[in-house]
Design a protein around this motif. Sequence first.
Motif, mmCIF file in Angstrom:
data_model
loop_
_atom_site.group_PDB
_atom_site.id
_atom_site.type_symbol
_atom_site.label_atom_id
_atom_site.label_comp_id
_atom_site.label_asym_id
_atom_site.label_seq_id
_atom_site.Cartn_x
_atom_site.Cartn_y
_atom_site.Cartn_z
ATOM 1 N N ILE A 180 41.417 35.990 47.881
ATOM 2 C CA ILE A 180 40.132 35.577 48.446
ATOM 3 C C ILE A 180 40.324 34.240 49.144
ATOM 4 C CG2 ILE A 180 37.743 34.950 47.942
ATOM 5 C CD1 ILE A 180 38.035 36.653 45.358
ATOM 6 N N MET A 181 40.020 34.189 50.424
ATOM 7 C CA MET A 181 40.006 32.931 51.164
ATOM 8 C C MET A 181 38.590 32.377 51.137
ATOM 9 S SD MET A 181 42.395 33.746 54.517
ATOM 10 C CE MET A 181 41.684 32.334 55.386
ATOM 11 N N LEU A 194 31.519 34.244 43.634
ATOM 12 C CA LEU A 194 30.879 35.493 43.234
ATOM 13 C C LEU A 194 31.797 36.681 43.468
ATOM 14 C CD1 LEU A 194 27.292 34.730 44.496
ATOM 15 C CD2 LEU A 194 27.891 35.317 42.135
ATOM 16 N N MET A 195 32.558 36.629 44.564
ATOM 17 C CA MET A 195 33.511 37.694 44.836
ATOM 18 C C MET A 195 34.565 37.749 43.733
ATOM 19 S SD MET A 195 33.822 39.879 47.410
ATOM 20 C CE MET A 195 34.015 41.082 46.080
ATOM 21 N N ALA A 196 35.091 36.588 43.347
ATOM 22 C CA ALA A 196 36.086 36.531 42.271
ATOM 23 C C ALA A 196 35.496 37.008 40.952
ATOM 24 C CB ALA A 196 36.625 35.108 42.134
ATOM 25 N N TRP A 197 34.258 36.656 40.689
ATOM 26 C CA TRP A 197 33.592 37.059 39.455
ATOM 27 C C TRP A 197 33.497 38.584 39.349
ATOM 28 C CZ3 TRP A 197 31.644 35.576 34.819
ATOM 29 C CH2 TRP A 197 30.664 36.380 34.230
ATOM 30 N N ILE A 226 37.957 37.589 53.184
ATOM 31 C CA ILE A 226 37.662 36.337 53.880
ATOM 32 C C ILE A 226 36.212 35.972 53.586
ATOM 33 C CG2 ILE A 226 37.469 35.209 56.122
ATOM 34 C CD1 ILE A 226 39.821 36.861 57.077
ATOM 35 N N ALA A 227 36.032 34.880 52.862
ATOM 36 C CA ALA A 227 34.709 34.426 52.430
ATOM 37 C C ALA A 227 34.571 32.937 52.739
ATOM 38 C CB ALA A 227 34.514 34.691 50.944
#
Length: 403
Positions: free
Chosen positions: A33-34, A42-45, A235-236
């Motif tokens: 995740i960038m 939240l994406m990582a969670w 990509i975040a």
Amino acid sequence: MDLLSGQPYWFYKNGALNNYPSISEDLSEEVVIMGGGITGALMAWYLSQAGVPVVVVEKRHIGLGSTSGSTALLQYEIDTHLTKLTELRGEKEAVTAYRLCLEAIYKLQDIAAEVGEEVNFSLRKSVYYASKQDELPELRKEYEARKRHGINVEWWDQDTLRKHFPHIKKSGAILSHDAAQVDTYRLAHCLFQACIKKGARVYDTIQVDEVVHQKEGVLLRLSNGKKIKTRQLIIACGYESQNYLSQTVTRLHSTYAIISKPIPQAGPLWYENALVWESARPYLYMRTTEDQRILIGGKDEAFQSAVKRDKLLKSKSWQLAQAARRLFPDLPFVSDYEWCGTFAETQDGLPYIGGVAEHPNTYFALGFGGNGILFSVIAAEIIRDLILKKKNPHAAIFGFDRA
């Protein structure tokens, strides 16, 4: 790029909450995740909860991009009215987008409860008033559309609005029962810490110089000469993600916010400490904090450069303070912190989520607009499902190929 200037309150309040390492060796991971802001968190969670191993890289310190400047009014309302979004996207997609944002409020409540009360998540009501008399019919139409589709709203006429907000001398408002607020900067750190406990690796102050698409994944070349190999990239990076797209999907704006010193008053500062905002574009918006401060933001301008944005900070802060004193003259508003930042919006007010042909094995989580945090919850669910090869029924609403 310079995302933020001034004194973002949440960083000054919380300080440097956690330390994260830099990268000293080549890495390989299933998903990278960038972006180390609230969207990346939240994406990582969501991925960590699903058992997907992740590496997160952030070029600044964690949370010190737009996240530290977020005013964190969590509202299901998209910057595009439901009535207008229905014209643009059709009734089914418009209503679904609104409902997904509403559901995201309560999903975020559950997440906040799991990572800790210190993120200061609290449910609120929201008052959305007509700035001008001639905007009242459109606002009434918007109320009726929301009510018809089962959203919990009330119509406040002039007398009801005056009863609850004596100095907001406007003709009507929509009261929404579903809204919330949070300390976004602290929430991002809490999410990352929880992910680390599940095996995620989080790094900051590391610049990705090059993204190379390969047959079976993506290679990231870093500024320190190290490399990361991954099967799938997310990509975040907020509006900076536009740098990786040939398709222009954003319009940039400068926005301004100030927060008062704590106000020595027992009980709510105004009606149930509701979120307050207006129908004018650009709009003013207000909320309180757990230590009895008033936060007011708005006075947006089309973005030209960070230098021009920053030059307006003093005058915009003065205008915001005057607006707060005019709307709440009985409260001793003394400005304490002021800051400005750059944000992006899209033509229909919806985020862009998913992949594009020019970047294989890559997903974008672009939660633009006034409720980007809730959009990020939606993005995290959609991209998690895409990575797990599950069909998500809502992915097409936010795709890059939408009309």
